[in-house]
Design an enzyme around this catalytic site. Structure first.
Site: not given
Ligand code: AMP
Length: 283
Positions: A30, A33-34, A36-37, A61, A150, A185
């Site tokens: 979504m 980005l950080h 984790g992404h 969602q 998630d 996050s």
């Molecule tokens: P989002 O942009 O929050 O919908 O996340 C997109 C993808 O990045 C999803 O598969 C999340 O599980 C993953 N994601 C988000 N934050 C993290 C994190 N801290 N560590 C690992 N994966 C992450």
């Protein structure tokens, strides 16, 4: 790096890549980005010839009182991060190009979607499975990478892929944390400095809970859950849930359980955070 804005464009790109015999990895996000992404992108890069990142704050969602409009967005930042991580294509559609006004088809997983986040966000996973199924049809990936951050989403998507025979390997990526333990996050940006400090109780209490369950077995679960709830509330959080469930069924663990998901959701101020630990159970 190419940027596509419409379903027709990204699907033509993916079809052309497949016809040239290329493999494709997809990372659905979504945006905002950080690191984790970025870790998901790096994992995807190792697997496939072509890496596609989708950036889409998916309206279906979000519940009516959730943070759809407030959800943070910064496309220029996201574009730079994707370029730095050698992404081949970004798919960033406008919401009205993704859903027809009279769209009437849903993809719904009906068991794993119910507990945990599904209990307080009843339409959430139906939106997730629908948009991810659409993204799979648009990007034709061989691999799709999802973060363990998630955890329930990962399990729901795996179930959808199995049940609907998508020819896609789902890769689970480790949860990436900040140095102080807070799970990264996009929603962390809503936290004040004070709330952020308080929220560290989530990762701390999960770690302690995991150690207790690993040492003492399934019988320790009720005590662990009660203690975690008390600690989170003492730190100023408002608990949505703390649960330990079998990862295969997302029901209470039993003698056959080999892996547990210890998961928490709690509010700090108005921000709802989630965190978890996967725990291997000794037989
Ligand atoms: P989002 O942009 O929050 O919908 O996340 C997109 C993808 O990045 C999803 O598969 C999340 O599980 C993953 N994601 C988000 N934050 C993290 C994190 N801290 N560590 C690992 N994966 C992450």
């Amino acid at each position: 790096m190419e940027i596509f804005r419409t379903p027709a464009e990204i699907q033509a790109y993916a079809l052309s890549a497949k016809r040239r015999g290329k493999t494709i990895s997809l990372i659905p996000t979504m945006g905002y980005l950080h690191a984790g992404h970025a870790s998901l992108i790096d994992i995807a890069r190792q697997r496939a010839d072509i890496v596609i990142v989708s950036i889409f704050v998916n309206p279906t969602q979000f519940g009516p009182n959730e943070d759809l409009d407030a959800y943070p967005r910064d496309f220029e930042h996201d574009r730079t991060l994707c370029e730095d991580h050698k992404v081949d294509a970004v798919y960033a559609p406008a919401p009205d190009s993704m859903y027809a006004d009279d769209a009437s088809t849903w993809v719904e997983e009906t068991v794993l979607s119910r507990p945990l986040c599904g209990a307080s966000r009843p339409i959430h996973f139906r939106g997730v499975t629908t948009v991810v199924a659409k993204l799979f049809n648009l990007t034709l990936p061989d691999y799709a990478v999802f973060g363990r951050k998630d955890a329930q989403q990962l399990l729901v998507i795996r179930r959808m892929v199995r049940d609907l025979n998508f020819p896609i390997e789902i890769i689970a990526a480790p949860l990436v944390r900040d140095e102080d333990g807070l799970a990264l996050s996009s929603r962390n940006r809503y936290l004040s400095a004070e709330e952020r400090k308080r929220a560290l109780v989530l990762s701390r209490s999960l770690r302690a809970g995991r150690r207790t369950i690993e040492g003492g077995g399934l019988e320790t679960i009720p005590t662990v859950i009660e203690l975690m709830k008390k600690e989170i509330e003492a730190a100023g959080g408002r608990v949505d849930y703390v649960e330990a469930l079998d990862t295969g069924s997302l029901t209470a663990p039993n003698a056959d359980t080999t892996e547990l998901l210890l998961a928490v959701a709690a509010y700090f101020g108005t921000t709802r955070l989630i965190d978890n630990q996967f725990i291997q159970v000794k037989s």
